[in-house]
Design a protein around this motif. Sequence first.
Motif: not given
Length: 678
Positions: A282, A287, A317, A325
């Motif tokens: 990440k 992903t 993120a 996600e």
Amino acid sequence: MTPGVLFFVVGPSGSGKDTLLDGARAVLGGSGRFVFARRVITRPADAGGEAHEAVDAATFARLQQDGAFLIDWTAHGLSYGVPARVVDELARGVHVVANGSRAVIADLLARVPDLVVVEVTAPLDILAARLAGRGRESADVIRTRLERTTPPVPAGVTVVRVANDATPPVGIERFIAALEAQTARLRLARMPLSAGSRALAVLPRDSSVLGAADYLGPGRIDIAGRGRSIRAEVALADPGTLAVDSVGLTHEVFDRLGLPEGTPVVLTRTPTPASRAALRTKIRGGTLDEADYARVVGDIVEGRYPDAEVSGFLVAADRGLDDAEVLALAKVRASFASRITWDEPIVADKHSMGGIPGSRVTMVLVPIVAAHGLAIPKTSSRAITSAAGTADAMETLARVDLDADDVRRVVAQARGCVAWNGRLNHSTLDDVMNAITRPLGLESTRWSVASILSKKLAAGATHVVVDLPFGPRARIKSAAEATALAQLFESVGAGLGLFVEAVPTDGTAPIGRGIGPALEARDVLWVLENDPEAPADLRDKVLHFASRILAWDPAIGDRETARRRAEDLLGSGAAREALDRIIVAQGARSEPVRPGRLTRAVVAERSGTVTDIDGFAVAGIARVAGAPLDKSAGIDLRARLGDMVSKGDALFVIHAGAASDLEAAARLATQFCGFTIA
């Protein structure tokens, strides 16, 4: 002298305890540090299994009566006893290893100074194969033995588990490592230090038990004893600060661990997280799927990552989460919260992305929905950077720190509630994430979708309406952004099994007149009481969202009918009565908080039209006046966007509970009051 540790080895038949004990005895038995207890058993000496002292039943009973056993028990038609003389070995500082039984752990705990239960485990298929290989029992007897429920180890007992699911040499190595790790004991000490939410353990540089400097670094340690454990960062203390055989904990960590000073504890390095590959994926911009997020988030909550790595993950993120996600994160976050269940076909809820001063829609909306008869257990936040949150405003009228049982009771009595979410759907995950995201200023709307909907799911909602105010100073800047976010809310909600309606709304100016807990509560009561002073914009927005919620009721069916129903409930006073029932059920204040008696008007310096109101500047003045901590403090808006004002007309009135706060707020208003007049 520090007494030795009694290692009491337990495990199901077939787990291989005898093999591990024999292997450990061969390695450690001659060290002088360990003694392996020879049990007394009412079984012939040549019956196989462990080497033991064989006696008949009468001899065993006589030994028992003479106090020859530290502990004894009966199992499978045989009597077992651990000789009392092992107590003398423990007193000399020698560690004793004994084959035991779960059934007597509670009694044994009070008889020895330091007990560690070593639980040997293996998968059921391996246990079955080992038992069958003995040739002593039929398949039915083996099946019955494996299906037997084992009692839990009593609270307060240190338990070490050893997986014996590989070859005997591997199992023996693991068993010896477990024994050795538990003998490096440190004594617990409370340090005269406080570090807030940061978990900190202090080791003496001159520790006599371990190399303290080896534990410095970004990683963490686990401290365990008597069935309790805690994870912490490490700091070192100069010689003379701490006893050389101790570990010091800050006040907060010591209290969380809950063990008395002097308790022997074991210190181990926190294992490298198994999820590190996913976390790094990440951080590099990749992903993750739901299973990846479950592992990463679980390890973050367990404190297995240093803050730097968690920060890297959260920044990544914040920069990029695709729709799948967001749904995966929502499911994972929901798993960390305790879910409230309802026996209701429709459980309504509402959320606002916020950022608009005033706008106390929830406190009017909940009574309307409750008066109609739908369940609406609303949980709301306190202010973080604003002048008031919904929970702050509601707290001027009633108690808001409800637990799950309180919420169920209040909704049963009044069909709705307005409770603080800090005691309900706030999780350990929130504490960890907030400690990092807030200082970094991370406010990903996509991350927020996962957080918000996971909490709605945990609260037991079935139907959720989301207010998405957009504007130049709102969290959402444009109508296009709000529309895209609405689609994400609705698609993720569907993936969670929720019916979600997300609605973009105008967020260019404050809603209502009051900014601050008591003043916002006053606006709410004005609307519910149909007072001529009631802010029209607040009333209209409430009815807009009430019509959406009431339309979910099959008996209503469409928004036009729902709007008329909401207007009737408001106009008749039924919604006001519903609020009274909610207040009483939650716990009414003996006296509601009123707006502060100390006031100062801020006036227009020129005549013209109000073309802009910077709600954040006005809210900042309200905070300087004391809001939200002083619930009486705040701002009462007298001019609204588009109003014509003359020089000297009041733009707003500052309310405060202390003269110093009033003066500070007035000084700030002279620098920039937030109003633009053209």
